[in-house]
Design an enzyme around this catalytic site. Structure first.
Site, PDB file in Angstrom:
ATOM      1  N   LYS A 139     -10.507   1.556  18.013  1.00  0.00           N
ATOM      2  CA  LYS A 139     -10.909   1.299  16.616  1.00  0.00           C
ATOM      3  C   LYS A 139     -10.439  -0.102  16.202  1.00  0.00           C
ATOM      4  CE  LYS A 139     -10.348   2.696  11.803  1.00  0.00           C
ATOM      5  NZ  LYS A 139      -9.667   3.505  10.799  1.00  0.00           N
TER       6      LYS A 139
ATOM      7  N   SER B  60       0.843  -1.199   0.000  1.00  0.00           N
ATOM      8  CA  SER B  60       0.000   0.000   0.000  1.00  0.00           C
ATOM      9  C   SER B  60       0.874   1.243   0.000  1.00  0.00           C
ATOM     10  CB  SER B  60      -0.888   0.016   1.247  1.00  0.00           C
ATOM     11  OG  SER B  60      -1.643   1.208   1.287  1.00  0.00           O
ATOM     12  N   HIS B  61       0.357   2.293  -0.608  1.00  0.00           N
ATOM     13  CA  HIS B  61       1.039   3.588  -0.578  1.00  0.00           C
ATOM     14  C   HIS B  61       0.273   4.555   0.319  1.00  0.00           C
ATOM     15  CE1 HIS B  61       3.928   2.870  -3.998  1.00  0.00           C
ATOM     16  NE2 HIS B  61       3.090   1.866  -4.135  1.00  0.00           N
TER      17      HIS B  61
ATOM     18  N   ASP C  45      -7.699  -3.751   0.499  1.00  0.00           N
ATOM     19  CA  ASP C  45      -8.553  -2.876  -0.301  1.00  0.00           C
ATOM     20  C   ASP C  45      -9.819  -2.671   0.499  1.00  0.00           C
ATOM     21  OD1 ASP C  45      -8.539  -1.536  -3.034  1.00  0.00           O
ATOM     22  OD2 ASP C  45     -10.582  -2.281  -2.863  1.00  0.00           O
TER      23      ASP C  45
ATOM     24  N   LYS D 166      -3.209   3.352   6.195  1.00  0.00           N
ATOM     25  CA  LYS D 166      -3.368   1.894   6.172  1.00  0.00           C
ATOM     26  C   LYS D 166      -2.088   1.193   6.592  1.00  0.00           C
ATOM     27  CE  LYS D 166      -6.418   1.131   2.281  1.00  0.00           C
ATOM     28  NZ  LYS D 166      -6.369   0.528   0.948  1.00  0.00           N
TER      29      LYS D 166
ATOM     30  N   GLY E 279      -9.041   8.862   6.313  1.00  0.00           N
ATOM     31  CA  GLY E 279     -10.154   8.663   5.370  1.00  0.00           C
ATOM     32  C   GLY E 279     -11.478   9.194   5.921  1.00  0.00           C
TER      33      GLY E 279
HETATM   34  P1  IMP Z   1      -8.122   1.834  -1.409  1.00  0.00           P
HETATM   35  O1  IMP Z   1      -8.417   0.539  -0.703  1.00  0.00           O
HETATM   36  O2  IMP Z   1      -6.678   2.186  -1.343  1.00  0.00           O
HETATM   37  O3  IMP Z   1      -8.721   1.869  -2.759  1.00  0.00           O
HETATM   38  O4  IMP Z   1      -8.788   3.009  -0.569  1.00  0.00           O
HETATM   39  C1  IMP Z   1      -9.799   2.801   0.322  1.00  0.00           C
HETATM   40  C2  IMP Z   1     -10.309   4.111   0.884  1.00  0.00           C
HETATM   41  O5  IMP Z   1     -11.403   3.787   1.733  1.00  0.00           O
HETATM   42  C3  IMP Z   1      -9.312   4.825   1.759  1.00  0.00           C
HETATM   43  O6  IMP Z   1      -8.555   5.771   1.085  1.00  0.00           O
HETATM   44  C4  IMP Z   1     -10.221   5.492   2.795  1.00  0.00           C
HETATM   45  O7  IMP Z   1     -10.711   6.689   2.339  1.00  0.00           O
HETATM   46  C5  IMP Z   1     -11.395   4.544   2.893  1.00  0.00           C
HETATM   47  N1  IMP Z   1     -11.170   3.715   4.073  1.00  0.00           N
HETATM   48  C6  IMP Z   1     -10.750   2.421   4.117  1.00  0.00           C
HETATM   49  N2  IMP Z   1     -10.597   2.029   5.384  1.00  0.00           N
HETATM   50  C7  IMP Z   1     -10.904   3.097   6.157  1.00  0.00           C
HETATM   51  C8  IMP Z   1     -10.907   3.285   7.563  1.00  0.00           C
HETATM   52  O8  IMP Z   1     -10.547   2.430   8.392  1.00  0.00           O
HETATM   53  N3  IMP Z   1     -11.304   4.503   7.964  1.00  0.00           N
HETATM   54  C9  IMP Z   1     -11.678   5.486   7.110  1.00  0.00           C
HETATM   55  N4  IMP Z   1     -11.663   5.369   5.802  1.00  0.00           N
HETATM   56  C10 IMP Z   1     -11.286   4.152   5.323  1.00  0.00           C
END
Ligand code: IMP
Length: 200
Positions: A179, A14-15, A75, A19, A157
């Site tokens: 959390k 991941s970047h 993801d 996360k 996020g």
């Molecule tokens: P991706 O999985 O990198 O495509 O991005 C998932 C996106 O979902 C993240 O950039 C966050 O905005 C949102 N997301 C995923 N997990 C969380 C969390 O634990 N809290 C808040 N937002 C989340």
């Protein structure tokens, strides 16, 4: 039977700094050394899967093959009942090129309007991939309600607008450990640990 992870070093595919931090914290008790795909300078693959698991598999496999050691990808995203599950797999994209989640949260709030159903869930797919192409995938969820305006500074996020069911504070107002005890990532993590890690 799932394949066991028996190494001591794992790439976090991941970047996303939020996360990478959370996955590092969740893995800490298992004595696994982690390094992020960003730190290794690995390219970000195109996430063109249509499900959370498909996208986690794309990221984990690309990183494991490029690094030559197992890689773990996450993801995840927010699914809003009143928006038919959006933004879902597009949760990161709703923040736009500047990756500004205040923009994404405002867009969700505006699209929901005065919908009676404020329910939503976070979903997290985790894939552990090995350089030979083998993969193990797991999916976790946490349910709750969306609030407005945003509350809290912790997390990342969409955390400032999500109140998990049975609680009064948003994920961004909680201590990280609280959390981690209930999140979608923790749920998927428990499944991963039970299946792929020796815990005795
Ligand atoms: P991706 O999985 O990198 O495509 O991005 C998932 C996106 O979902 C993240 O950039 C966050 O905005 C949102 N997301 C995923 N997990 C969380 C969390 O634990 N809290 C808040 N937002 C989340």
């Amino acid at each position: 039977m799932a394949r066991l992870f028996d190494g001591n070093k794992l790439v976090i595919a991941s970047h996303n700094k939020g996360k990478v931090r959370e996955i590092g914290e969740l893995l800490a008790p298992y004595g696994v050394e982690t390094i992020s795909a960003g730190d290794l300078g690995l390219p970000e693959p195109v996430e063109d899967g249509l499900t959370f698991i498909a996208n986690a598999e794309i990221k984990a496999l690309a990183a494991a093959k490029a690094a030559g050691i197992p890689a773990l990808a996450d993801d995840s995203g927010l699914e809003v009942n009143a928006l038919g599950g959006e933004p879902g797999i597009y949760s990161a994209r709703w923040a736009g090129p500047s990756k500004d989640f205040t923009v994404a949260m405002a867009a969700v709030n505006e699209k929901m309007g005065d919908a009676e159903d404020r329910g939503a869930n976070f979903t997290c797919a985790l894939t552990l991939a090995w350089p030979d192409g083998h993969m193990e995938s797991f999916e976790g969820k946490v349910f709750g309600d969306l609030v407005w305006p945003m509350r809290g500074e912790k997390g990342f996020g969409y955390d400032p607008v999500f109140v998990p069911t049975g609680h009064k504070v948003t994920f961004a107002e909680m201590e990280p450990a609280d959390k981690h005890a209930m999140s979608h990532r923790a749920d998927a993590f428990k499944q991963l640990i039970n299946a792929c890690f020796r815990t005795t």
